[in-house]
Design a protein around this motif. Sequence first.
Motif, mmCIF file in Angstrom:
data_model
loop_
_atom_site.group_PDB
_atom_site.id
_atom_site.type_symbol
_atom_site.label_atom_id
_atom_site.label_comp_id
_atom_site.label_asym_id
_atom_site.label_seq_id
_atom_site.Cartn_x
_atom_site.Cartn_y
_atom_site.Cartn_z
ATOM 1 N N PHE A 198 -10.067 11.125 1.298
ATOM 2 C CA PHE A 198 -9.768 9.691 1.252
ATOM 3 C C PHE A 198 -8.443 9.536 0.522
ATOM 4 O O PHE A 198 -8.401 9.370 -0.687
ATOM 5 C CB PHE A 198 -10.879 8.943 0.508
ATOM 6 N N THR A 199 -7.355 9.570 1.274
ATOM 7 C CA THR A 199 -6.039 9.653 0.658
ATOM 8 C C THR A 199 -5.187 8.401 0.812
ATOM 9 O O THR A 199 -4.123 8.320 0.211
ATOM 10 C CB THR A 199 -5.256 10.836 1.253
ATOM 11 N N GLY A 200 -5.612 7.431 1.653
ATOM 12 C CA GLY A 200 -4.769 6.266 1.841
ATOM 13 C C GLY A 200 -5.363 5.251 2.791
ATOM 14 O O GLY A 200 -6.530 5.350 3.197
ATOM 15 N N PRO A 201 -4.571 4.253 3.187
ATOM 16 C CA PRO A 201 -5.068 3.166 4.037
ATOM 17 C C PRO A 201 -5.624 3.623 5.373
ATOM 18 O O PRO A 201 -6.584 3.022 5.874
ATOM 19 C CB PRO A 201 -3.833 2.277 4.231
ATOM 20 N N VAL A 202 -5.026 4.634 5.983
ATOM 21 C CA VAL A 202 -5.526 5.092 7.281
ATOM 22 C C VAL A 202 -6.957 5.592 7.149
ATOM 23 O O VAL A 202 -7.820 5.280 7.987
ATOM 24 C CB VAL A 202 -4.613 6.188 7.864
ATOM 25 N N ASP A 203 -7.233 6.357 6.105
ATOM 26 C CA ASP A 203 -8.602 6.831 5.899
ATOM 27 C C ASP A 203 -9.552 5.667 5.681
ATOM 28 O O ASP A 203 -10.678 5.663 6.203
ATOM 29 C CB ASP A 203 -8.654 7.783 4.691
ATOM 30 N N PHE A 247 -13.521 -6.917 10.453
ATOM 31 C CA PHE A 247 -13.927 -7.430 9.143
ATOM 32 C C PHE A 247 -13.957 -6.308 8.108
ATOM 33 O O PHE A 247 -13.353 -6.403 7.041
ATOM 34 C CB PHE A 247 -15.317 -8.082 9.224
ATOM 35 N N THR A 248 -14.676 -5.235 8.429
ATOM 36 C CA THR A 248 -14.889 -4.168 7.456
ATOM 37 C C THR A 248 -13.622 -3.390 7.177
ATOM 38 O O THR A 248 -13.483 -2.787 6.105
ATOM 39 C CB THR A 248 -15.999 -3.225 7.954
ATOM 40 N N SER A 249 -12.664 -3.395 8.113
ATOM 41 C CA SER A 249 -11.409 -2.690 7.879
ATOM 42 C C SER A 249 -10.649 -3.288 6.703
ATOM 43 O O SER A 249 -9.875 -2.588 6.036
ATOM 44 C CB SER A 249 -10.546 -2.721 9.134
ATOM 45 N N LEU A 250 -10.869 -4.565 6.413
ATOM 46 C CA LEU A 250 -10.223 -5.177 5.251
ATOM 47 C C LEU A 250 -10.756 -4.557 3.960
ATOM 48 O O LEU A 250 -9.991 -4.310 3.017
ATOM 49 C CB LEU A 250 -10.453 -6.686 5.256
ATOM 50 N N THR A 251 -12.056 -4.281 3.920
ATOM 51 C CA THR A 251 -12.614 -3.558 2.771
ATOM 52 C C THR A 251 -12.048 -2.151 2.709
ATOM 53 O O THR A 251 -11.696 -1.650 1.633
ATOM 54 C CB THR A 251 -14.146 -3.506 2.878
ATOM 55 N N GLY A 252 -11.969 -1.492 3.872
ATOM 56 C CA GLY A 252 -11.416 -0.144 3.907
ATOM 57 C C GLY A 252 -9.972 -0.100 3.452
ATOM 58 O O GLY A 252 -9.557 0.840 2.755
ATOM 59 N N LEU A 253 -9.182 -1.117 3.826
ATOM 60 C CA LEU A 253 -7.789 -1.167 3.375
ATOM 61 C C LEU A 253 -7.702 -1.324 1.859
ATOM 62 O O LEU A 253 -6.840 -0.721 1.215
ATOM 63 C CB LEU A 253 -7.070 -2.323 4.057
ATOM 64 N N GLY A 254 -8.585 -2.160 1.301
ATOM 65 C CA GLY A 254 -8.579 -2.315 -0.151
ATOM 66 C C GLY A 254 -8.814 -1.003 -0.864
ATOM 67 O O GLY A 254 -8.099 -0.648 -1.813
#
Length: 432
Positions: free
Chosen positions: A164-169, A227-234
């Motif tokens: 888990f290294t960044g926004p893409v992950d 929706f959930t990608s916003l959590t993942g981006l955070g």
Amino acid sequence: MPALESGEQPDFAAVPERAKWRYKPRKAFWRSRLVRAVALITALALCALVILALVREETGTTGFLVGLGLAVLPVPLLMSAFRWLDRVEPAPWKNLLFALAWGAFASTLVAIFANSFAVEWISSATADPGSADKLGATAVAPVVEETAKGAAVLLLFLFRRRDFTGPVDGLVYAGFTATGFAFTENILYLGNAFGEDQEFGSAGVGSVTIGTFFVRVIMSPFAHPLFTSLTGLGLGFAALVPATARARRTRLVLLPLAGLLLAMSMHALWNGSASFHPLAFVLVYGMFMVPVFALLTWLAIWSRQKELRTISGELPAYASAGWLAPDEPLALSSMRARSMARGFATRSHGKQAGQAVGEYEAFATTLAFLRYRARRGQAVPDFAAREQELLHHLWQRRAVASPALSYAARATGRVWAPPQYLDYGGYNPYRS
């Protein structure tokens, strides 16, 4: 990172035997991978049995099978799309399958119980079942569902930091989790729609099922992943924050919380538009969903390009030390060159050679990100051992991979290739 003289062979003291390439720090029994894997698989399997039984009871056996057959259709498309975003440093399939299973079984199980309890409580408190359903869909469901889905991404952030290294992950893990959630939810909605068609006298799939399929699968297959990608981006941006005392508070609280709140808000807006008026649904779809989807797509592609720039910026240090050929960092920072190198090796030396080049590319990418995090003050405690392990893997494949990558760098224009009659460092048919 020791430099190598010309013709010098490296001495891998920490990993002396071929069978022990992988660095494995000693762990307590309860932290054993096997023990944790068995416990996790058992828990997810129990969640799967319970939630699928509940959905079958709600829809009936025939409705369940129809819903299952229709709900599975967008899943390969969504998985392929998120996997495409993750081509630079692909996440391990075990992490992706965990996210998919959590979304499909664990988060839906939590959501179905919590949403039902909340709607019943609101209905009994207000004595208005219609308003309770709307309030539950608009205010309760977004909070419950985004929290349940975001828990999978948070667990990967906490326990799989290497991956888990960044926004893409963050985007990819969130996308797989939400894809699983949407899959199970679609079984329920499509199965109930099929049951309504049967009540209206339809012999098979009728207008209600077709309409539900069009709205949920054709028009908005990316709704839950969005929706959930916003959590993942955070969480993904939190992974980039240096591990200082002040930044740690930002990483662990503010960025993930902001992403979760945005996910809940977008989900509430979507559910509210669908609950109150068809025109509101169309307006929200066109004015919010499509632009946000386009913005996140651009952000994902930009983040992937940033990863490629990280590779081209970090690997030249290893090329200067003699571990890589000078052209390799440029080839490894181009997806087209990487693909061409694998194809060249496969055509020249067979399928195993192409596989070795692919492994070489993966190890080099991991090495680049390992060094990048160390320069940003995020070095892992076993940095030296992991670096040596990765260099060992690269060295074992260098004889096949290095010429293929150098060829790809020249063929794709990543480095200037002189005409053959001027390339006096190689074969020249005009030279006597």
